[in-house]
Design a protein around this motif. Sequence first.
Motif, PDB file in Angstrom:
ATOM      1  N   SER A  28       0.809  -1.225   0.000  1.00  0.00           N
ATOM      2  CA  SER A  28       0.000   0.000   0.000  1.00  0.00           C
ATOM      3  C   SER A  28       0.839   1.271   0.000  1.00  0.00           C
ATOM      4  O   SER A  28       0.308   2.358  -0.219  1.00  0.00           O
ATOM      5  CB  SER A  28      -0.935   0.009   1.213  1.00  0.00           C
ATOM      6  OG  SER A  28      -0.185   0.099   2.423  1.00  0.00           O
ATOM      7  N   GLU A  54       8.925   4.471  -0.339  1.00  0.00           N
ATOM      8  CA  GLU A  54       8.717   4.368   1.101  1.00  0.00           C
ATOM      9  C   GLU A  54       8.747   2.923   1.606  1.00  0.00           C
ATOM     10  O   GLU A  54       8.589   2.690   2.810  1.00  0.00           O
ATOM     11  CB  GLU A  54       7.378   5.014   1.472  1.00  0.00           C
ATOM     12  CG  GLU A  54       7.313   6.510   1.166  1.00  0.00           C
ATOM     13  CD  GLU A  54       5.944   7.102   1.470  1.00  0.00           C
ATOM     14  OE1 GLU A  54       5.157   6.437   2.176  1.00  0.00           O
ATOM     15  OE2 GLU A  54       5.670   8.222   1.001  1.00  0.00           O
ATOM     16  N   PRO A 106       4.065   3.789  -1.379  1.00  0.00           N
ATOM     17  CA  PRO A 106       4.839   4.031  -2.598  1.00  0.00           C
ATOM     18  C   PRO A 106       6.174   3.296  -2.559  1.00  0.00           C
ATOM     19  O   PRO A 106       6.712   3.022  -1.479  1.00  0.00           O
ATOM     20  CB  PRO A 106       5.041   5.552  -2.590  1.00  0.00           C
ATOM     21  CG  PRO A 106       3.960   6.086  -1.715  1.00  0.00           C
ATOM     22  CD  PRO A 106       3.721   5.030  -0.675  1.00  0.00           C
ATOM     23  N   ALA A 107       6.703   2.986  -3.726  1.00  0.00           N
ATOM     24  CA  ALA A 107       7.953   2.215  -3.810  1.00  0.00           C
ATOM     25  C   ALA A 107       9.077   2.868  -3.017  1.00  0.00           C
ATOM     26  O   ALA A 107       9.872   2.185  -2.365  1.00  0.00           O
ATOM     27  CB  ALA A 107       8.357   2.048  -5.272  1.00  0.00           C
TER      28      ALA A 107
END
Length: 219
Positions: free
Chosen positions: A31, A36, A33-34
Amino acid sequence: MKHIAMIGLSLVCLGASHSAHAASLKKTLSSVPAAELPAKAAQLIADAKPRDRETTTINVVKTALGINPAAAPSIVGAIARAVGPMAPVAAGTAAEEQPKQACAIAKAAAAAAPSQAGKIVLAVCRAVPPEYRCIAVGVSEVAPDANKEILEAVAIALPELGPEIGAAMEHATKSSPSVATTLDSTTVSTSSTKPTKPPGPPPPPPPVGGGGGKHYGKP
């Protein structure tokens, strides 16, 4: 019979619980972003109870790498910064999942948690033994004060190199021996002591008068 049935039911429930947890973990990590993903993986491990932290680290690393395998060094580095003692577990697990990135994984882990350098080398070398030199040298570049521990870790992970590494360390003039130099001398020494294969028997002579040609010696 009733006892066996209860054991079987418990195992089924345990398996269902594990599957549900794995699905929840994947959903949580997917869920974000890449960019994070490493920070989120580290947060999940930091938030885990101390007694569950090792198991959580293994599960989180495997799940995160399933989502983004190329981010292995970044994920392990983030975990090592957040929870230093879990750096060897994270690095070893990641190296097993992504052996081609073993050197980068070990280096990222040690850069973030240099106090764990020896344990990181041990875990990653056990996961990917053929890359021991690259692993050890890379870690020594970011944790130069741990050279002795790094070499000792290689000797434990690869027992066949232990005597040669020990001898090389004894003859080292510096208190912190060079990892690259020590391993290179060890490699040369161990390879030069291997017995050479004896030559095989000579080929048999060609048959006399063989084949279907004419025998001129006969009338």
